[in-house]
Motif scaffolding. Structure first.
Motif, PDB file in Angstrom:
ATOM      1  N   LYS A 185      44.175  35.313  36.470  1.00  0.00           N
ATOM      2  CA  LYS A 185      42.198  34.937  36.762  1.00  0.00           C
ATOM      3  C   LYS A 185      42.111  36.136  37.463  1.00  0.00           C
ATOM      4  CE  LYS A 185      42.989  30.771  39.848  1.00  0.00           C
ATOM      5  NZ  LYS A 185      42.980  30.633  41.006  1.00  0.00           N
ATOM      6  N   ARG A 186      40.274  36.239  36.980  1.00  0.00           N
ATOM      7  CA  ARG A 186      39.644  37.903  35.873  1.00  0.00           C
ATOM      8  C   ARG A 186      39.240  38.736  37.156  1.00  0.00           C
ATOM      9  NH1 ARG A 186      36.740  39.712  32.101  1.00  0.00           N
ATOM     10  NH2 ARG A 186      37.084  37.416  30.795  1.00  0.00           N
ATOM     11  N   PRO A 187      39.002  37.760  38.228  1.00  0.00           N
ATOM     12  CA  PRO A 187      38.319  38.218  40.082  1.00  0.00           C
ATOM     13  C   PRO A 187      39.676  38.916  40.654  1.00  0.00           C
ATOM     14  CG  PRO A 187      37.675  35.856  39.892  1.00  0.00           C
ATOM     15  CD  PRO A 187      38.546  36.142  38.699  1.00  0.00           C
ATOM     16  N   LEU A 188      41.569  38.766  40.135  1.00  0.00           N
ATOM     17  CA  LEU A 188      41.652  39.339  41.009  1.00  0.00           C
ATOM     18  C   LEU A 188      42.394  40.628  39.967  1.00  0.00           C
ATOM     19  CD1 LEU A 188      44.747  35.888  41.766  1.00  0.00           C
ATOM     20  CD2 LEU A 188      43.234  37.140  43.148  1.00  0.00           C
ATOM     21  N   LEU A 189      42.093  40.726  38.881  1.00  0.00           N
ATOM     22  CA  LEU A 189      42.268  41.910  37.758  1.00  0.00           C
ATOM     23  C   LEU A 189      42.005  43.073  38.389  1.00  0.00           C
ATOM     24  CD1 LEU A 189      42.591  40.129  34.290  1.00  0.00           C
ATOM     25  CD2 LEU A 189      43.942  41.155  35.459  1.00  0.00           C
ATOM     26  N   GLY A 190      40.676  42.772  39.250  1.00  0.00           N
ATOM     27  CA  GLY A 190      40.009  43.741  39.569  1.00  0.00           C
ATOM     28  C   GLY A 190      40.592  45.000  40.998  1.00  0.00           C
ATOM     29  N   LEU A 191      41.658  44.160  41.033  1.00  0.00           N
ATOM     30  CA  LEU A 191      42.713  44.890  41.799  1.00  0.00           C
ATOM     31  C   LEU A 191      43.721  45.378  40.927  1.00  0.00           C
ATOM     32  CD1 LEU A 191      43.365  42.054  44.744  1.00  0.00           C
ATOM     33  CD2 LEU A 191      41.808  44.212  44.919  1.00  0.00           C
ATOM     34  N   SER A 192      44.334  45.284  39.167  1.00  0.00           N
ATOM     35  CA  SER A 192      44.732  46.007  39.213  1.00  0.00           C
ATOM     36  C   SER A 192      44.936  47.058  39.238  1.00  0.00           C
ATOM     37  CB  SER A 192      44.968  45.536  37.693  1.00  0.00           C
ATOM     38  OG  SER A 192      43.822  46.307  37.182  1.00  0.00           O
ATOM     39  N   ALA A 193      43.962  47.937  38.581  1.00  0.00           N
ATOM     40  CA  ALA A 193      43.563  49.454  38.840  1.00  0.00           C
ATOM     41  C   ALA A 193      44.697  49.815  40.309  1.00  0.00           C
ATOM     42  CB  ALA A 193      42.829  49.868  38.554  1.00  0.00           C
ATOM     43  N   PRO A 194      44.448  49.370  41.448  1.00  0.00           N
ATOM     44  CA  PRO A 194      44.563  50.115  42.479  1.00  0.00           C
ATOM     45  C   PRO A 194      45.751  49.895  43.171  1.00  0.00           C
ATOM     46  CG  PRO A 194      42.541  48.624  42.825  1.00  0.00           C
ATOM     47  CD  PRO A 194      42.863  49.205  41.665  1.00  0.00           C
ATOM     48  N   LEU A 195      45.800  48.526  42.686  1.00  0.00           N
ATOM     49  CA  LEU A 195      47.381  48.266  42.315  1.00  0.00           C
ATOM     50  C   LEU A 195      48.693  48.427  42.362  1.00  0.00           C
ATOM     51  CD1 LEU A 195      47.210  43.590  42.631  1.00  0.00           C
ATOM     52  CD2 LEU A 195      48.056  45.825  44.938  1.00  0.00           C
ATOM     53  N   GLU A 196      48.101  49.374  41.198  1.00  0.00           N
ATOM     54  CA  GLU A 196      49.270  50.263  40.073  1.00  0.00           C
ATOM     55  C   GLU A 196      49.340  51.382  40.608  1.00  0.00           C
ATOM     56  OE1 GLU A 196      51.443  50.510  35.971  1.00  0.00           O
ATOM     57  OE2 GLU A 196      50.199  48.966  37.136  1.00  0.00           O
TER      58      GLU A 196
END
Length: 256
Positions: A185-196
C-alpha cells in the motif's frame, strides 16, 4: 534446480512504488562498499540495471549481462545497447578481463553457485572485486513472493562467506538493506525511509538483502576446460586481460 526470475516481472517490480523504494534503499547500502577503481571495467550480472546506472558513470566501460533463461532489457535506454544475453557459467569474456562484477538477482537462481563463482573468478582481473546482493535467509522479504527477493534460494552470511572462500575470494566488507517490510500500500511506503534507518540500529539481523564485497585471490589452479568449450570461447568477443584499474587499455579488433 532453481528457476530464474522473469524479465517482465523484474521490470514491473522496479517500476512499482515498492520497487522504487527498494531500489533507493539498496543503492544507499551499496555506496559504502563500492570502493573506487580507476578506469574500471564493470559487469552487472543478473538484473543489475536498477543499480548499475548509479555507478556506471565512473567506469571506463560497463556491460549488463543477463541470463538467457531470464530474458533481457535494453540498457542503457537511450544509447547503443550494452546488454548481453549470457550463460552465467560461461561468460563471453577473456580471463582477467574485468575489474568488478555486480551480481544482483543472480546467485539465488544459480543451478550451481560454485560454478558461477568459479566463472566470476576467471574473468575478474588480479585484485578485482565482486559485489553480491542476495536475499537474506532471516529476512522478511524472502517470505513474500510479490518481490524478486522472495524467489530463489536465500543466503546467510555464513553460507556466503564459505562459498566465496571456497571460490578463492576474500570477503572484505558487508552491508544490509531492505529493513522495512515489503508494503504494497502506497501510504505505508511513506514509512520505508525512516524504518530503513531505524532497522540499521535495531534489527539488522532481519534485513531483506545481504550485500558483500570480496576480492579475487591471485593464486588458483584452474581446471582444464574441454576442447569444445575452449572452441566456443575462441570465437566470442572478449576484453583484453588487464589488472584491476589498469590505465591505458585497448580492445582486440573483434572486442566489445
Amino acid at each position: 534446480m532453481t528457476t530464474n526470475a522473469d524479465i517482465n516481472d523484474l521490470i514491473a517490480f522496479y517500476a512499482s512504488p515498492l520497487g522504487q523504494a527498494a531500489a533507493r534503499a539498496v543503492s544507499l547500502a551499496l555506496t559504502p562498499v563500492w570502493r573506487h577503481i580507476p578506469d574500471e571495467r564493470l559487469v552487472g550480472l543478473g538484473y543489475a540495471v536498477p543499480y548499475i546506472d548509479r555507478f556506471a558513470s565512473d567506469a571506463e566501460r560497463a556491460l549488463a549481462f543477463m541470463p538467457a533463461a531470464q530474458g533481457a532489457q535494453n540498457w542503457p535506454p537511450f544509447a547503443a545497447s550494452r546488454t548481453v544475453l549470457v550463460g552465467s557459467e560461461d561468460l563471453p569474456l577473456g580471463d582477467s578481463s574485468v575489474d568488478r562484477i555486480l551480481m544482483v538477482h543472480s546467485l539465488e537462481f544459480a543451478e550451481s553457485p560454485e560454478l558461477m563463482m568459479a566463472e566470476a573468478w576467471r574473468v575478474l582481473a588480479p585484485g578485482g572485486r565482486i559485489v553480491i546482493l542476495v536475499p537474506h535467509r532471516r529476512g522478511v522479504w524472502a517470505r513474500f513472493e510479490h518481490t524478486p527477493w522472495g524467489s530463489g534460494r536465500p543466503w546467510s552470511r555464513g553460507q556466503l562467506t564459505r562459498l566465496l572462500r571456497d571460490a578463492m575470494f576474500t570477503p572484505s566488507s558487508w552491508s544490509e538493506a531492505l529493513l522495512f517490510p515489503p508494503f504494497r500500500k502506497r501510504p505505508l511506503l511513506g514509512l520505508s525511509a525512516p524504518l530503513e534507518r531505524l532497522g540499521r540500529d535495531f534489527w539488522p539481523v532481519f534485513a531483506g538483502v545481504v550485500i558483500i564485497e570480496a576480492t579475487k585471490q591471485l593464486y588458483r589452479g584452474l581446471p582444464v576446460a574441454s576442447t569444445a568449450r575452449e572452441r566456443r570461447r575462441a570465437i566470442k568477443p572478449v576484453l583484453v586481460p588487464a589488472g584491476a584499474g589498469a590505465g591505458a587499455r585497448t580492445c582486440r579488433s573483434d572486442g566489445l
